[in-house]
Scaffold this motif. Sequence first.
Motif, PDB file in Angstrom:
ATOM      1  N   VAL A 190       0.230  -0.907  -0.207  1.00 21.69           N
ATOM      2  CA  VAL A 190      -0.015  -0.109  -0.268  1.00 21.69           C
ATOM      3  C   VAL A 190       1.027   0.978   0.158  1.00 21.69           C
ATOM      4  CG1 VAL A 190      -1.580   1.386   1.220  1.00 21.69           C
ATOM      5  CG2 VAL A 190      -1.885  -0.738   1.215  1.00 21.69           C
ATOM      6  N   ARG A 192       2.526   1.220  -2.758  1.00 24.09           N
ATOM      7  CA  ARG A 192       1.057   1.792  -4.386  1.00 24.09           C
ATOM      8  C   ARG A 192       1.203   3.395  -4.206  1.00 24.09           C
ATOM      9  NH1 ARG A 192      -5.014  -0.565  -3.753  1.00 24.09           N
ATOM     10  NH2 ARG A 192      -5.022  -0.062  -6.615  1.00 24.09           N
ATOM     11  N   CYS A 193       0.554   4.110  -3.339  1.00 26.02           N
ATOM     12  CA  CYS A 193       0.839   5.661  -2.734  1.00 26.02           C
ATOM     13  C   CYS A 193       1.780   6.586  -3.630  1.00 26.02           C
ATOM     14  CB  CYS A 193       0.989   5.552  -1.298  1.00 26.02           C
ATOM     15  SG  CYS A 193      -0.908   5.366  -0.601  1.00 26.02           S
ATOM     16  N   ILE A 203      -7.985   4.852   2.049  1.00 22.84           N
ATOM     17  CA  ILE A 203      -6.683   4.604   2.285  1.00 22.84           C
ATOM     18  C   ILE A 203      -6.687   3.202   3.394  1.00 22.84           C
ATOM     19  CG2 ILE A 203      -4.467   4.427   3.338  1.00 22.84           C
ATOM     20  CD1 ILE A 203      -3.952   6.200   0.737  1.00 22.84           C
ATOM     21  N   TRP A 210      -8.407   0.377   1.403  1.00 27.77           N
ATOM     22  CA  TRP A 210      -7.148  -0.826   1.410  1.00 27.77           C
ATOM     23  C   TRP A 210      -6.572  -0.930   2.365  1.00 27.77           C
ATOM     24  CZ3 TRP A 210      -3.611   3.353  -1.882  1.00 27.77           C
ATOM     25  CH2 TRP A 210      -3.938   3.101  -3.126  1.00 27.77           C
ATOM     26  N   LEU A 211      -5.823  -0.346   3.472  1.00 26.97           N
ATOM     27  CA  LEU A 211      -5.579  -1.663   4.822  1.00 26.97           C
ATOM     28  C   LEU A 211      -6.967  -2.320   5.621  1.00 26.97           C
ATOM     29  CD1 LEU A 211      -3.991   1.954   6.198  1.00 26.97           C
ATOM     30  CD2 LEU A 211      -3.205  -0.326   5.426  1.00 26.97           C
ATOM     31  N   THR A 268      -2.915   2.112  -9.770  1.00 29.55           N
ATOM     32  CA  THR A 268      -2.922   3.570  -8.800  1.00 29.55           C
ATOM     33  C   THR A 268      -2.807   4.819 -10.749  1.00 29.55           C
ATOM     34  OG1 THR A 268      -1.611   2.711  -7.123  1.00 29.55           O
ATOM     35  CG2 THR A 268      -2.398   4.708  -6.896  1.00 29.55           C
TER      36      THR A 268
END
Length: 298
Positions: free
Chosen positions: A35, A38-39, A75, A78-79, A217
């Motif tokens: 993640v 990805r960000c 966010i 995703w988590l 993304t």
Amino acid sequence: MDKSGGVWRMVSAMGLSGTIGAFAVFSGQSPLTVVLFRCLIGAVALLGWLWYTGGWTKLDRSAGAWIAAGAAAIIGNWLCLFSAFSLCGISIATVIYHVQPFMLVLLAALAQRQAPDWRQAPFLLLAFVGVALTSGINVNAHQPALLQGVLLALAAGFLYALATLATRKLKAYPPAQIAGLQLVIGVIVLAPMATFEVGKFSAQAWGSLLVVGLVHTGLVYNLMYGAFQRLRAETIASLSFIYPAVALATDLLLFNAKLGPLQWLGMALILTSMLGNQRIGQTVRGSTADGQSVRPQA
């Protein structure tokens, strides 16, 4: 904002999104690490493209607040979802997560202070049944921390619906700017929590993370946010079921997953629901063209 082009953007975004699980597995990294990268990579790609095209639009205070709210939602989405996978299994988490189209339709109706278009509800229900069948759930299988995983998957679906609605409040801004700024916020929040050694990343890990950042993304969120700005909430909800269908097909092709008759039936139900929803959308657009009143966009 031109409403044309929303469907192909959403279909493309969901189709590409369905392959992200394979690349996450190929990376060999923890969910938090995936993640974070990805960000990071996605933010560089999106904001770099925005700078290159000169598309930056000055933000007002309201837009900044909606971007921050959307960032927290996506966010967190995703988590929660990645954590749910490890607690209750990918199949159960995926099905529970895909309650989110119903959440999206209901939240959009609340925002509009009017009832949703219930003509599309049967097709959403049909698609949900299709997702359940394609996931191949074994309700008798023992799952550790099942309740916690289910709650996290529900939270992920709710956060996705909130992120969708937040994005629809930003129609005056380029999708790359919205998503890029949200990912920057994600990097700032997640970086202090990350624990990894870059020097130990293999070539396959770097390649997989780059694909997740640039394609899943940078490209996907540009397409998806553009679709969010153009489509009705019900249409977004229905097309979202392409994601699990493609994920299952990817699992079949790359990891030799075996499909049973019920799973094939589930994929057929998903396709049927999408076609039915699109017919209703065409009817609504036709009514508008004939001068009849329809409810406004969410």
